[in-house]
Design an enzyme around this catalytic site. Structure first.
Site, PDB file in Angstrom:
ATOM      1  N   GLY A 180      -5.085   1.765  -0.380  1.00 54.54           N
ATOM      2  CA  GLY A 180      -5.586   2.018  -1.743  1.00 54.54           C
ATOM      3  C   GLY A 180      -6.489   3.232  -1.837  1.00 54.54           C
ATOM      4  O   GLY A 180      -6.852   3.839  -0.830  1.00 54.54           O
ATOM      5  N   ARG A 234     -11.397   6.593  -1.858  1.00 51.48           N
ATOM      6  CA  ARG A 234     -12.392   7.589  -2.303  1.00 51.48           C
ATOM      7  C   ARG A 234     -11.854   8.445  -3.440  1.00 51.48           C
ATOM      8  O   ARG A 234     -12.535   9.345  -3.918  1.00 51.48           O
ATOM      9  CB  ARG A 234     -12.805   8.472  -1.144  1.00 51.48           C
ATOM     10  N   ASP A 258     -17.151   5.550   3.302  1.00 51.16           N
ATOM     11  CA  ASP A 258     -18.190   5.790   2.291  1.00 51.16           C
ATOM     12  C   ASP A 258     -17.690   6.276   0.938  1.00 51.16           C
ATOM     13  O   ASP A 258     -18.482   6.489   0.020  1.00 51.16           O
ATOM     14  CB  ASP A 258     -19.218   6.785   2.853  1.00 51.16           C
ATOM     15  N   GLY A 259     -16.390   6.523   0.810  1.00 46.73           N
ATOM     16  CA  GLY A 259     -15.872   6.982  -0.481  1.00 46.73           C
ATOM     17  C   GLY A 259     -16.129   8.449  -0.766  1.00 46.73           C
ATOM     18  O   GLY A 259     -15.859   8.941  -1.864  1.00 46.73           O
ATOM     19  N   ASP A 265       1.793   6.041   2.735  1.00 46.26           N
ATOM     20  CA  ASP A 265       0.810   6.113   1.648  1.00 46.26           C
ATOM     21  C   ASP A 265       0.513   7.562   1.277  1.00 46.26           C
ATOM     22  O   ASP A 265      -0.191   7.813   0.296  1.00 46.26           O
ATOM     23  CB  ASP A 265      -0.487   5.385   2.032  1.00 46.26           C
TER      24      ASP A 265
HETATM   25  P1  AMP Z   1      -5.790   9.360   4.482  1.00 44.43           P
HETATM   26  O1  AMP Z   1      -5.632   9.318   5.960  1.00 44.43           O
HETATM   27  O2  AMP Z   1      -6.764  10.388   3.988  1.00 44.43           O
HETATM   28  O3  AMP Z   1      -4.493   9.426   3.754  1.00 44.43           O
HETATM   29  O4  AMP Z   1      -6.488   7.975   4.061  1.00 44.43           O
HETATM   30  C1  AMP Z   1      -5.998   6.719   4.419  1.00 44.43           C
HETATM   31  C2  AMP Z   1      -6.763   5.664   3.679  1.00 44.43           C
HETATM   32  O5  AMP Z   1      -8.139   5.722   4.013  1.00 44.43           O
HETATM   33  C3  AMP Z   1      -6.703   5.765   2.165  1.00 44.43           C
HETATM   34  O6  AMP Z   1      -6.687   4.463   1.667  1.00 44.43           O
HETATM   35  C4  AMP Z   1      -7.997   6.455   1.818  1.00 44.43           C
HETATM   36  O7  AMP Z   1      -8.428   6.164   0.518  1.00 44.43           O
HETATM   37  C5  AMP Z   1      -8.933   5.875   2.856  1.00 44.43           C
HETATM   38  N1  AMP Z   1     -10.066   6.758   3.132  1.00 44.43           N
HETATM   39  C6  AMP Z   1     -10.058   7.910   3.842  1.00 44.43           C
HETATM   40  N2  AMP Z   1     -11.287   8.441   3.901  1.00 44.43           N
HETATM   41  C7  AMP Z   1     -12.107   7.632   3.215  1.00 44.43           C
HETATM   42  C8  AMP Z   1     -13.500   7.624   2.904  1.00 44.43           C
HETATM   43  N3  AMP Z   1     -14.314   8.581   3.330  1.00 44.43           N
HETATM   44  N4  AMP Z   1     -13.967   6.613   2.163  1.00 44.43           N
HETATM   45  C9  AMP Z   1     -13.176   5.623   1.736  1.00 44.43           C
HETATM   46  N5  AMP Z   1     -11.868   5.558   1.993  1.00 44.43           N
HETATM   47  C10 AMP Z   1     -11.329   6.543   2.723  1.00 44.43           C
HETATM   48 MG    MG Z   2      -3.940   9.423   1.944  1.00 40.07          MG
END
Ligand code: AMP
Ligand code: MG
Length: 537
Positions: A111, A114, A146-147, A281
């Site tokens: 989901g 951030r 941390d979002g 995703d």
């Molecule tokens: P990504 O690898 O950037 O595609 O992220 C994979 C998942 O981790 C997704 O659900 C992102 O929303 C979540 N995510 C990545 N970095 C953060 C963060 N700093 N805070 C919250 N969720 C994160």
């Molecule tokens: Mg992503």
């Protein structure tokens, strides 16, 4: 842009947002930000968490104009909105619920952890665009994170999505880059060296940010009504040409997703873009490049290359793997939507559409890159296929090879004197290193190519012009992005601004920016941040 649209442009704080995702799909309205599973819903309503001192660092001028927005001043109400400190009355911000396969393994609910969508704006041509903040604070999907987002990864997303757009690669867009004034702690290489870094927020823009994983999570939790509702939403808003949703339309829809994904991958392969984290995703339901993380651009043409250190073990997402991985991801999407069709077998032909479209699109892009018009398809295919191994064996800069070939090839048609020496010089200029046997193979290929080029009826000048429109001179070289980041972290935005400007017309000579088209300098070969990146962002 016409005078009429300019006079219509208004400040962001006066823009009226639509909220089709929230209004038409199922949302959880508690506003509770605690990390948790959210079964039964497509999204959670959220509010951005305010930041300390928002300041506009970059603004995408054309995209702003297209959305009918005036460039905001460095600080003020528009920038407060782009930082999440101010929410317009017409906005209904939400975080979408999705799942995904990460590195081939089902990861369950992920989901928008951030990212949060603010709502939709209508562009000057009447099309509708969702605006999403990345790094605007925690949501129910933040898990243990941390979002937030750091400046370096935000600069990378901002610069690259706009650069890709101007190269003609299907992509989400970036409207603004805002510094938050807050620090964010990150362990950049997951090696125990966490440190505070400047935070930032990118406002990104796409018709929708729905991913393959939005459907996957609904299958995983057995939410068939929600699955159908999401498919119908995407079809009605994004694929209206397919007609009212029905089992037959779901099949055609999947085929169209396969086709678009193939076109995107063909473009990636033609410019040397490596996404780095092709988890399901991170696959857009519209076939757009989405989620710019540890991506990179090929310097030497190397099928095994990936900048993502997390992937160094398996190289699942290396350059040469991308076409196969996209197909695997499409198969996962097919699984996810299979309950919508009468017979799952009906989805199989779409996967062939992926394979054929990818092949056909890659072939026509390569013909254009080589200045050839289709004459003898089999012969041309063999010529193109022989180039890849020849390039891959030596260390040849992909971008420079094709760009210089656009000059050297047609020029040798006009003046064939000293062909051998000119070709050798051309190769030297594009090579990082090249053993004699590798040079011989490339020389052989180049001579075969020139013979074929001579069969073209267009004038050398016309061929050259068409090749220069197919082979960019400027791409976002890994070390240039890193230099722009290092400067921006000290408050110097000049390289960021210069790159934004130059990458708007990547096919133009722009001789005053020649050094931005140069080979990667030797010091950048192994430099962290340039050659190697992690998912820490
Ligand atoms: P990504 O690898 O950037 O595609 O992220 C994979 C998942 O981790 C997704 O659900 C992102 O929303 C979540 N995510 C990545 N970095 C953060 C963060 N700093 N805070 C919250 N969720 C994160
Ligand atoms: Mg992503």
């Amino acid at each position: 842009m016409s005078i009429q649209t300019e006079t219509q442009a208004k400040p962001l704080e006066e823009a009226v947002f639509q909220n089709s995702f929230v209004d038409e799909l199922k949302g959880e309205a508690s506003m509770n930000k605690n990390p948790r599973q959210v079964p039964g819903y497509h999204f959670s309503r959220v509010t951005p968490t305010a930041v300390n001192a928002p300041k506009l660092l970059a603004w995408s001028e054309e995209l702003g104009q297209y959305l009918g927005l005036v460039r905001p001043p460095e600080q003020g109400p528009a920038v407060e909105m782009l930082a999440g400190n101010r929410v317009a009355e017409s906005m209904k911000p939400f975080a979408a619920r999705y799942g995904g396969h990460q590195f081939g393994n089902w990861a369950g609910q992920l989901g928008d952890g951030r990212a949060m969508s603010l709502g939709e704006l209508t562009a000057v041509d009447g099309s509708v665009w969702e605006v999403q903040l990345k790094g605007a604070g925690p949501t129910p999907y933040s898990r243990r994170a941390d979002g937030r987002a750091v400046l370096r990864s935000s600069i990378r997303e901002f610069l690259c999505s706009e650069a890709m757009y101007h190269l003609g690669v299907p992509t989400t867009r970036a409207l603004s880059l805002v510094a938050t004034g807050d620090q964010v702690v990150r362990d950049m290489f997951y090696d125990g060296n966490a440190r505070p870094e400047p935070g930032a927020i990118v406002a990104r823009v796409a018709p929708t940010f729905v991913r393959f994983g939005n459907f996957q999570i609904l299958l995983a939790t057995g939410e068939m009504d929600n699955l159908r509702a999401l498919a119908d939403y995407v079809i009605r808003h994004q694929y209206p040409e397919l007609g009212e949703p029905s089992p037959a339309v779901y099949v055609r829809w999947f085929e169209e997703i396969c086709r678009r994904t193939a076109v995107m991958i063909a473009h990636w392969q033609s410019v040397g873009f490596v996404h780095g984290v092709m988890n399901t995703d991170n696959m857009s339901i519209l076939g757009l490049t989405i989620d710019y993380g540890p991506y990179g651009w090929l310097e030497p043409y190397d099928l095994d290359w990936t900048p993502n250190t997390t992937d160094f073990g398996g190289r699942r997402y290396a350059f040469g793997q991308q076409p196969r991985v996209a197909l695997w991801n499409l198969m996962q999407l097919g699984q996810a939507i299979s309950p919508l069709v009468e017979d799952v077998q009906l989805l199989n032909p779409a996967l062939d559409v992926y394979i054929k479209t990818l092949e056909g699109t890659r072939h026509s892009i390569m013909l254009a890159k080589l200045g050839l018009t289709s004459q003898n398809p089999e012969e041309d295919k063999a010529l193109i296929e022989a180039l890849e191994p020849a390039l891959a064996e030596s260390e040849i800069d992909m971008t420079i090879f094709f760009r210089r070939l656009s000059h050297t090839g047609p020029e040798l048609l006009t003046n064939p004197n000293n062909e051998e020496a000119k070709l050798r010089e051309f190769l030297q200029l594009a090579a990082y290193s090249m053993a004699p046997a590798e040079e011989a193979e490339l020389m052989q290929w180049l001579k075969r190519y020139l013979q074929r080029l001579r069969q073209e009826s267009a004038s050398p000048k016309a061929i050259k012009e068409s090749m220069l429109r197919a082979n960019p001179k400027y791409v976002l070289r890994n070390y240039l992005a890193q230099q722009a980041i290092e400067a921006a972290e000290t408050g110097d935005l000049s390289l960021l601004n210069r790159l934004m400007q130059v990458l708007k017309t990547p096919f133009d000579e722009q001789p005053e920016h020649e050094e931005l088209a140069a080979k990667r300098p030797d010091w950048a070969r192994e430099k962290p941040g340039s050659a190697t990146l992690s998912c820490s962002s």
